[in-house]
Design an enzyme around this catalytic site. Structure first.
Site, mmCIF file in Angstrom:
data_model
loop_
_atom_site.group_PDB
_atom_site.id
_atom_site.type_symbol
_atom_site.label_atom_id
_atom_site.label_comp_id
_atom_site.label_asym_id
_atom_site.label_seq_id
_atom_site.Cartn_x
_atom_site.Cartn_y
_atom_site.Cartn_z
ATOM 1 N N THR A 1 0.820 -1.214 0.000
ATOM 2 C CA THR A 1 0.000 0.000 0.000
ATOM 3 C C THR A 1 0.849 1.257 0.000
ATOM 4 O O THR A 1 0.492 2.262 -0.614
ATOM 5 C CB THR A 1 -0.938 -0.002 1.217
ATOM 6 O OG1 THR A 1 -1.807 -1.140 1.134
ATOM 7 C CG2 THR A 1 -1.788 1.258 1.268
ATOM 8 N N SER B 1 1.239 -7.397 -1.264
ATOM 9 C CA SER B 1 1.915 -8.469 -0.525
ATOM 10 C C SER B 1 1.092 -9.745 -0.410
ATOM 11 O O SER B 1 1.641 -10.805 -0.095
ATOM 12 C CB SER B 1 2.327 -7.988 0.868
ATOM 13 O OG SER B 1 1.222 -7.782 1.715
ATOM 14 N N THR C 1 1.158 -4.681 3.963
ATOM 15 C CA THR C 1 0.804 -5.080 5.327
ATOM 16 C C THR C 1 0.155 -6.459 5.413
ATOM 17 O O THR C 1 0.165 -7.074 6.480
ATOM 18 C CB THR C 1 -0.149 -4.049 5.957
ATOM 19 O OG1 THR C 1 -1.340 -3.955 5.173
ATOM 20 C CG2 THR C 1 0.517 -2.680 6.053
ATOM 21 N N ASP C 2 -0.398 -6.967 4.317
ATOM 22 C CA ASP C 2 -1.134 -8.230 4.384
ATOM 23 C C ASP C 2 -0.272 -9.382 4.864
ATOM 24 O O ASP C 2 -0.721 -10.223 5.653
ATOM 25 C CB ASP C 2 -1.731 -8.581 3.013
ATOM 26 C CG ASP C 2 -2.967 -7.771 2.687
ATOM 27 O OD1 ASP C 2 -3.360 -6.920 3.518
ATOM 28 O OD2 ASP C 2 -3.552 -7.980 1.610
#
Length: 333
Positions: free
Chosen positions: A12, A53, A86-87
């Site tokens: 992101t 990610s 962040t995933d």
């Protein structure tokens, strides 16, 4: 203060509007341009990849691991920052930490809001990550995650908010430091086992799956993973690590075939513990499964993956897994 290398992987923090949603497409230099660089810090950027990610693979994580080690081969580098989606940041951070054998910090950060958002959190997170990576006091603390002014150890830290800026925490622990008033204030030292060896370039990538237990669950999906060729499975149990006698039998059969099995829990915080029988953690441990303490699903899987990459024989893999989760055993294959 000194030289920090930023390895850009997407996420992101590097995402722009694509017409129907956001996706990573910005280069590392564009991301760096949004952040204030701490005084006295010089920055070099390495563009490794630019992906959301959720699309990362083991091969990508190995490429990141090797990129970090190549950067740290330069004695003039004081620290590394990895910008990451962040995933799956918690998985990559823990994978790097399991193989990190250098006192210089490796700091992962990202953003919950896209690159050009007027209220974006990426610029602050990147500034704080650069400051952390250049701070002498965090040397020897391993791989760190910096978000929303908090510095977390990689081990145990997971994404706890889907959208909010304070995205990461260790539900069973506390931050190791905080960034405040332009300084990094160390709060505690994290515990880490010795590093596992870096896998060779020609290593065969193992399949490692996650299977979750629930009411009415039977061994079907667990056995399907074994049948699909999984060399390791992270079993997400209920409570303190409990399933059923039928699942225990499937686990025992899989381990007899050389499959690594780690047990974690779907509960947000607290350790897995040998308390219950009749399919509980007592029986799962007796069947040969490795309990993962406070590691949650994604990081339990990474521990299994790292163990499978560390050795070619079941006994060596089991030792490496116990070492990776912080239990008995050694890092040697």
């Amino acid at each position: 203060m000194g030289q920090v290398v930023v390895i850009s992987t997407g996420g992101t923090i590097a995402s722009r509007w694509q017409g129907s949603g956001f996706a990573a497409d910005a280069r590392g230099g564009d991301v760096l341009a949004t952040a204030a660089v701490p005084e006295g810090v010089t920055v070099r950027v390495v563009d490794l990849m630019s992906v959301n990610s959720a699309r990362l693979t083991t091969r990508d994580q190995l490429a990141l691991l090797r990129a970090v080690h190549e950067v740290l081969a330069d004695p003039d580098v004081d620290g590394v920052v990895v910008t990451h989606g962040t995933d799956t940041l918690e998985e990559s951070a823990f994978f790097l930490d399991l193989h990190h054998d250098d006192p210089r910090p490796v700091v992962l950060t990202g953003a919950q809001r896209p690159l050009e958002a007027p209220d974006g959190d990426g610029p602050r997170n990147l500034h704080d990550a650069l400051l952390t990576a250049a701070t002498e006091a965090v040397r020897g603390m391993g791989v760190l995650v910096v978000f929303a002014g908090q510095v977390h150890a990689a081990r145990g830290t997971i994404k706890v908010q889907t959208l909010a800026a304070d995205a990461f925490a260790d539900p069973s622990g506390s931050p190791v430091a905080e960034v405040k008033d332009g300084r990094v204030l160390v709060l505690r030292q994290p515990e880490r086992p010795g590093p596992l060896p870096v896998p060779p370039a020609d290593v065969v990538l193992p399949r490692v799956d996650i299977v979750t237990h629930h009411c009415d669950a039977d061994p079907l999906l667990f056995n399907a993973a074994v049948g699909a060729g999984a060399q390791g499975i992270a079993l997400v149990a209920t409570g303190a690590g409990n399933a059923t006698p039928e699942v225990v039998a499937a686990v025992e059969a899989a381990i007899a075939r050389g499959v690594l099995v780690a047990v974690t829990t779907r509960v947000p915080a607290g350790p897995v513990a040998e308390i219950y029988t009749h399919g509980g953690a007592v029986d799962l441990a007796a069947a040969g499964a490795v309990l993962t303490g406070t590691l949650r699903a994604g990081q339990a899987r990474i521990a299994v993956l790292a163990a499978a990459l560390a050795s070619g024989d079941p006994a060596g893999r089991a030792r490496a897994l116990r070492h990776a989760v912080g239990g008995a055993g050694t890092a040697e294959a």
